[in-house]
Design a protein around this motif. Structure first.
Motif, short mmCIF file in Angstrom:
data_model
loop_
_atom_site.label_atom_id
_atom_site.label_comp_id
_atom_site.label_asym_id
_atom_site.label_seq_id
_atom_site.Cartn_x
_atom_site.Cartn_y
_atom_site.Cartn_z
N LEU A 69 6.07 31.49 45.12
CA LEU A 69 6.86 32.54 45.78
C LEU A 69 7.64 31.98 46.97
N THR A 70 7.14 30.92 47.59
CA THR A 70 7.85 30.30 48.70
C THR A 70 8.95 29.42 48.12
N PRO A 71 10.21 29.72 48.39
CA PRO A 71 11.28 28.92 47.80
C PRO A 71 11.15 27.46 48.23
N GLY A 72 11.53 26.55 47.34
CA GLY A 72 11.44 25.13 47.66
C GLY A 72 10.19 24.49 47.12
N THR A 73 9.19 25.30 46.74
CA THR A 73 7.99 24.74 46.11
C THR A 73 7.62 25.59 44.91
N VAL A 74 7.33 24.93 43.78
CA VAL A 74 6.92 25.65 42.57
C VAL A 74 5.63 25.03 42.05
N ALA A 75 4.62 25.87 41.80
CA ALA A 75 3.38 25.37 41.18
C ALA A 75 3.66 25.19 39.70
N VAL A 76 3.59 23.94 39.24
CA VAL A 76 3.96 23.64 37.85
C VAL A 76 2.75 23.69 36.93
N ASP A 77 1.59 23.26 37.44
CA ASP A 77 0.41 23.21 36.57
C ASP A 77 -0.85 23.20 37.42
N ILE A 78 -1.96 23.57 36.79
CA ILE A 78 -3.26 23.47 37.46
C ILE A 78 -4.14 22.55 36.63
N GLU A 79 -4.68 21.50 37.27
CA GLU A 79 -5.61 20.60 36.57
C GLU A 79 -6.88 20.52 37.38
N GLY A 80 -7.96 21.09 36.84
CA GLY A 80 -9.21 21.11 37.58
C GLY A 80 -9.04 21.86 38.88
N ASP A 81 -9.27 21.18 40.03
CA ASP A 81 -9.10 21.86 41.31
C ASP A 81 -7.83 21.40 42.02
N GLU A 82 -6.89 20.86 41.26
CA GLU A 82 -5.63 20.43 41.87
C GLU A 82 -4.46 21.20 41.27
N ILE A 83 -3.50 21.55 42.15
CA ILE A 83 -2.30 22.23 41.69
C ILE A 83 -1.15 21.22 41.78
N ILE A 84 -0.39 21.09 40.69
CA ILE A 84 0.74 20.18 40.71
C ILE A 84 1.97 20.96 41.15
#
Lengths: 116, 157
Positions: free
Chosen positions: B115-130
Motif C-alpha cells: 500500500l505504501t507507494p515505492g515498495t511492493v511485496a512480491v512474495d512470501i517465503e517462510g518468514d521473509e517477505i520479498i
C-alpha cells in the motif's frame, strides 16, 4: 462555512487529480513492469483517497458520504491485494526486474526449500 | 457464535447503509439475504478468526492513522522521483524479515508494504517477505523494521 467547504473540497479534488496524473506520467516514464507498479500505487492510494475525501466534503453528512467511506475502505483493502497478485505472478513467471543490482537478484531468487 | 452474530450484524448494517430504505419489504429482504449468506458461509466452514477478526478491535485504527501518514510521505517521495527530469531511480529487490506469528499479521504487514507507494511485496517465503523497491531510500524505509514492529505489536494486544 459553505464557501470554505467548497474551496477545501475543490482543493482536494484538484490535488487528487494531480496525483492521478503523476501516476500516469510515472507509468509512461518508468522502464519496466515492477517500477511501473509503484507509479500505479500513487494513483490508487493517495490519488483515489483525496478524490474520495473531496467528494465526501461535497456530499456532507449523508448516506452518500457513508458509501464513499466504504468505497475508500474497499480500495484500501483490495488495491494492495491486486498489486501483490500481479507482482507475484510476474515473479513466478521469472520476469527479471530491470536495473536491480545482481546481488539483489541472487539473494531474492526463489528458494524452493524455504517456501511454506 | 460471536463470529456468526458479529458477521450477521455487520452484513445487515452494510445492507442498511447501501439501501438507505427502511420500509418493511426491503428490511425483510435484507434479513433474508443476510441469513442466506450466513448459511452459505456456515456450509463453507468460514467462521474463524481470519474471516472475521474481532480480536483486532480498535487498535487497528491507531495503526491505520500511522499507516496513512506513511502512505502520504511515500506518495510525495515517489511523485518527486517520477517528476524529476533525471528520473533518479535505483530499484532494489530485498528480503525483509517478518516477525509476525500469525498469517493474518503477515498479510497486514505485506499489504501495508504494498500500500505504501515505492515498495511492493512480491512474495512470501517462510518468514521473509520479498520486496521490490523503487529506490534505495524507499527500501531502507521497510528494512529498518519500524512497520514490522508496529504490526507485530498489533498482533499481540
Amino acid at each position: 462555512m459553505e464557501m470554505i467547504l467548497y474551496i477545501a473540497s475543490g482543493a482536494l479534488l484538484a490535488a487528487g487529480s494531480f496525483l492521478v496524473l503523476v501516476g500516469t506520467i510515472g507509468m509512461l516514464r518508468l522502464p519496466d513492469f515492477f517500477t511501473r507498479l509503484h507509479a500505479a500505487g500513487i494513483t490508487d492510494t493517495l490519488g483515489a483517497e483525496l478524490l474520495l475525501i473531496g467528494m465526501m466534503l461535497q456530499a456532507g453528512f449523508s448516506l452518500i458520504t457513508v458509501k464513499l467511506i466504504l468505497i475508500s475502505l474497499f480500495i484500501f483493502f483490495t488495491s494492495p491485494t491486486a498489486t501483490h497478485a500481479v507482482a507475484n505472478a510476474a515473479r513466478t513467471m521469472g520476469l527479471k526486474p530491470a536495473l536491480v543490482p545482481d546481488e539483489d537478484i541472487e539473494t531474492t531468487s526463489v528458494r524452493r526449500g524455504s517456501a511454506k | 457464535m460471536v463470529h456468526i452474530v458479529g458477521l450477521g450484524a455487520s452484513l445487515f448494517g452494510f445492507w442498511l447503509l447501501m439501501s438507505g430504505h427502511f420500509g418493511p419489504l426491503l428490511i425483510s429482504l435484507g434479513v433474508a439475504s443476510v441469513v442466506l449468506v450466513l448459511y452459505i458461509a456456515h456450509r463453507m466452514d468460514l467462521y474463524d478468526r481470519e474471516t472475521f477478526p474481532v480480536h483486532l478491535k480498535g487498535w487497528i485504527f491507531g495503526y491505520w492513522g500511522w499507516l496513512a501518514k506513511e502512505i502520504f510521505k511515500a506518495n510525495i517521495d515517489v511523485a518527486k522521483i517520477v517528476l524529476a527530469p533525471s528520473l533518479p531511480i535505483s530499484p532494489r529487490m530485498v528480503r525483509v524479515k517478518a516477525t509476525q506469528k500469525t498469517d493474518l499479521g503477515m498479510v497486514i504487514f505485506a499489504n501495508s508494504i504494498t500500500l505504501t507507494p515505492g515498495t511492493v511485496a512480491v512474495d512470501i517465503e517462510g518468514d521473509e517477505i520479498i520486496v521490490h523497491a523503487l529506490s534505495q531510500e524507499l527500501a531502507d524505509g521497510v528494512l529498518n523494521g519500524d512497520m514490522d514492529g508496529r504490526v507485530t505489536a498489533l498482533e499481540e494486544r
